[in-house]
Scaffold this motif. Structure first.
Motif, PDB file in Angstrom:
ATOM      1  N   PHE A  94       0.821  -1.214   0.000  1.00 35.47           N
ATOM      2  CA  PHE A  94       0.000   0.000   0.000  1.00 35.47           C
ATOM      3  C   PHE A  94       0.857   1.267   0.000  1.00 35.47           C
ATOM      4  O   PHE A  94       0.610   2.196  -0.779  1.00 35.47           O
ATOM      5  N   ALA A  95       1.848   1.335   0.872  1.00 36.83           N
ATOM      6  CA  ALA A  95       2.676   2.541   0.964  1.00 36.83           C
ATOM      7  C   ALA A  95       3.372   2.837  -0.355  1.00 36.83           C
ATOM      8  O   ALA A  95       3.431   3.994  -0.796  1.00 36.83           O
ATOM      9  N   GLU A  96       3.903   1.799  -1.002  1.00 35.88           N
ATOM     10  CA  GLU A  96       4.592   1.998  -2.272  1.00 35.88           C
ATOM     11  C   GLU A  96       3.634   2.480  -3.359  1.00 35.88           C
ATOM     12  O   GLU A  96       3.978   3.324  -4.186  1.00 35.88           O
ATOM     13  N   VAL A  97       2.413   1.948  -3.347  1.00 37.95           N
ATOM     14  CA  VAL A  97       1.432   2.349  -4.359  1.00 37.95           C
ATOM     15  C   VAL A  97       1.036   3.810  -4.191  1.00 37.95           C
ATOM     16  O   VAL A  97       1.032   4.586  -5.151  1.00 37.95           O
ATOM     17  N   ILE A  98       0.713   4.233  -2.977  1.00 38.23           N
ATOM     18  CA  ILE A  98       0.270   5.613  -2.796  1.00 38.23           C
ATOM     19  C   ILE A  98       1.423   6.589  -3.045  1.00 38.23           C
ATOM     20  O   ILE A  98       1.213   7.683  -3.578  1.00 38.23           O
ATOM     21  N   GLN A  99       2.643   6.197  -2.720  1.00 39.22           N
ATOM     22  CA  GLN A  99       3.791   7.051  -3.026  1.00 39.22           C
ATOM     23  C   GLN A  99       3.982   7.183  -4.533  1.00 39.22           C
ATOM     24  O   GLN A  99       4.294   8.266  -5.036  1.00 39.22           O
ATOM     25  N   GLN A 118      -1.194  11.221   2.227  1.00 36.41           N
ATOM     26  CA  GLN A 118      -0.640   9.870   2.254  1.00 36.41           C
ATOM     27  C   GLN A 118      -0.737   9.276   3.652  1.00 36.41           C
ATOM     28  O   GLN A 118      -1.116   8.112   3.822  1.00 36.41           O
ATOM     29  N   HIS A 119      -0.385  10.065   4.662  1.00 35.70           N
ATOM     30  CA  HIS A 119      -0.462   9.574   6.039  1.00 35.70           C
ATOM     31  C   HIS A 119      -1.905   9.242   6.424  1.00 35.70           C
ATOM     32  O   HIS A 119      -2.165   8.244   7.114  1.00 35.70           O
ATOM     33  N   ALA A 120      -2.841  10.080   5.974  1.00 39.03           N
ATOM     34  CA  ALA A 120      -4.250   9.873   6.320  1.00 39.03           C
ATOM     35  C   ALA A 120      -4.772   8.573   5.724  1.00 39.03           C
ATOM     36  O   ALA A 120      -5.465   7.787   6.402  1.00 39.03           O
ATOM     37  N   MET A 159      -4.318   6.098  -9.610  1.00 40.93           N
ATOM     38  CA  MET A 159      -3.590   4.963 -10.153  1.00 40.93           C
ATOM     39  C   MET A 159      -2.294   5.451 -10.802  1.00 40.93           C
ATOM     40  O   MET A 159      -2.136   6.642 -11.075  1.00 40.93           O
ATOM     41  N   PHE A 160      -1.375   4.536 -11.027  1.00 44.34           N
ATOM     42  CA  PHE A 160      -0.128   4.886 -11.696  1.00 44.34           C
ATOM     43  C   PHE A 160       0.297   3.718 -12.573  1.00 44.34           C
ATOM     44  O   PHE A 160      -0.157   2.591 -12.413  1.00 44.34           O
TER      45      PHE A 160
END
Length: 226
Positions: A94-99, A118-120, A159-160
């Motif tokens: 998840f963290a990698e995707v949102i970054q 991102q933190h939220a 999305m990316f």
């Protein structure tokens, strides 16, 4: 008049109070606490702003949505899916995707996925509400998307893609899985030609609000595992 949200209250103004121009701007201020974000999506609005702005809350009319039963997959994309060139997982990075979704784009100035955002959403992920879809080529993350699942509704966020059609593979895989899990609607928020090509369409904000009332508290069958 726009409503300035108070930090000691999670209430939002009626959706009918949203501005026509810019379309859907409903309120300002408040914070990005998990409780407020949950209240916002349940109410029918979402945050969208940049670093130099206060938090802005939106509920556009019409609303762009995709009904899983109406998903359109082109012949070329269907062929790519059959080839299994990419592997798709859920909630594995998840963290990698949102970054990656927050990274600069060549066609846009800045990003609305600020560090506080991102933190939220990471907090919502820890609570089992926000989810990610990862698209891998061997062991390399080459595409993905994230959003929120509440009841039988999925709220897509961003999305990316780092490889040809990678995000499309992730998106189609997600929609097909959501259909199998009993989801009835995917909120796409704003219209784009890309989303329309998959079958997304506009519905009146009042109709969207009715879907919220009917389905946001209904159970779904999603295990949210890889």
């Amino acid at each position: 008049m726009l409503t300035w949200l108070q930090r000691d209250s999670l209430s939002f103004p009626p959706l009918s109070k949203a501005l026509r121009e810019p379309n859907g701007l409903l309120a300002l201020g408040g914070d990005l606490s998990a409780e407020r974000l949950i209240a916002a999506y349940r109410h029918g609005c979402f945050p969208w702003y940049q670093d130099d702005q206060p938090i802005l809350w939106w509920s556009p009319d019409p609303r762009t949505v995709l009904f899983p039963d109406e998903l359109h997959v082109s012949r070329s994309l269907a062929k790519l899916l059959r080839q299994a060139r990419y592997q798709v997982s859920f909630d594995q990075a998840f963290a990698e995707v949102i970054q990656a979704c927050a990274a600069p784009r060549a066609y846009a100035d800045g990003t609305w996925i600020t560090t506080p955002m991102q933190h939220a959403y990471w907090e919502l992920h820890k609570r089992g509400i926000a989810h990610s879809v990862e698209v891998w080529r061997d062991s390399e993350l080459v595409g993905g998307l994230y959003g929120l699942a509440m009841g039988r509704l999925f709220f897509g966020e961003s999305m990316f893609s780092r490889a040809d059609n990678a995000s499309k593979v992730g998106f189609v895989t997600l929609i097909q899985q959501l259909k199998a899990w009993g989801f009835v609607l995917v909120d796409c928020q704003m219209p784009t030609q890309h989303l329309h090509s998959f079958g997304a369409r506009a519905i009146a904000r009042a109709d969207f609000a009715n879907y919220l009332k009917r389905h946001i508290d209904q159970p779904n069958k999603a295990p949210w595992i890889a």
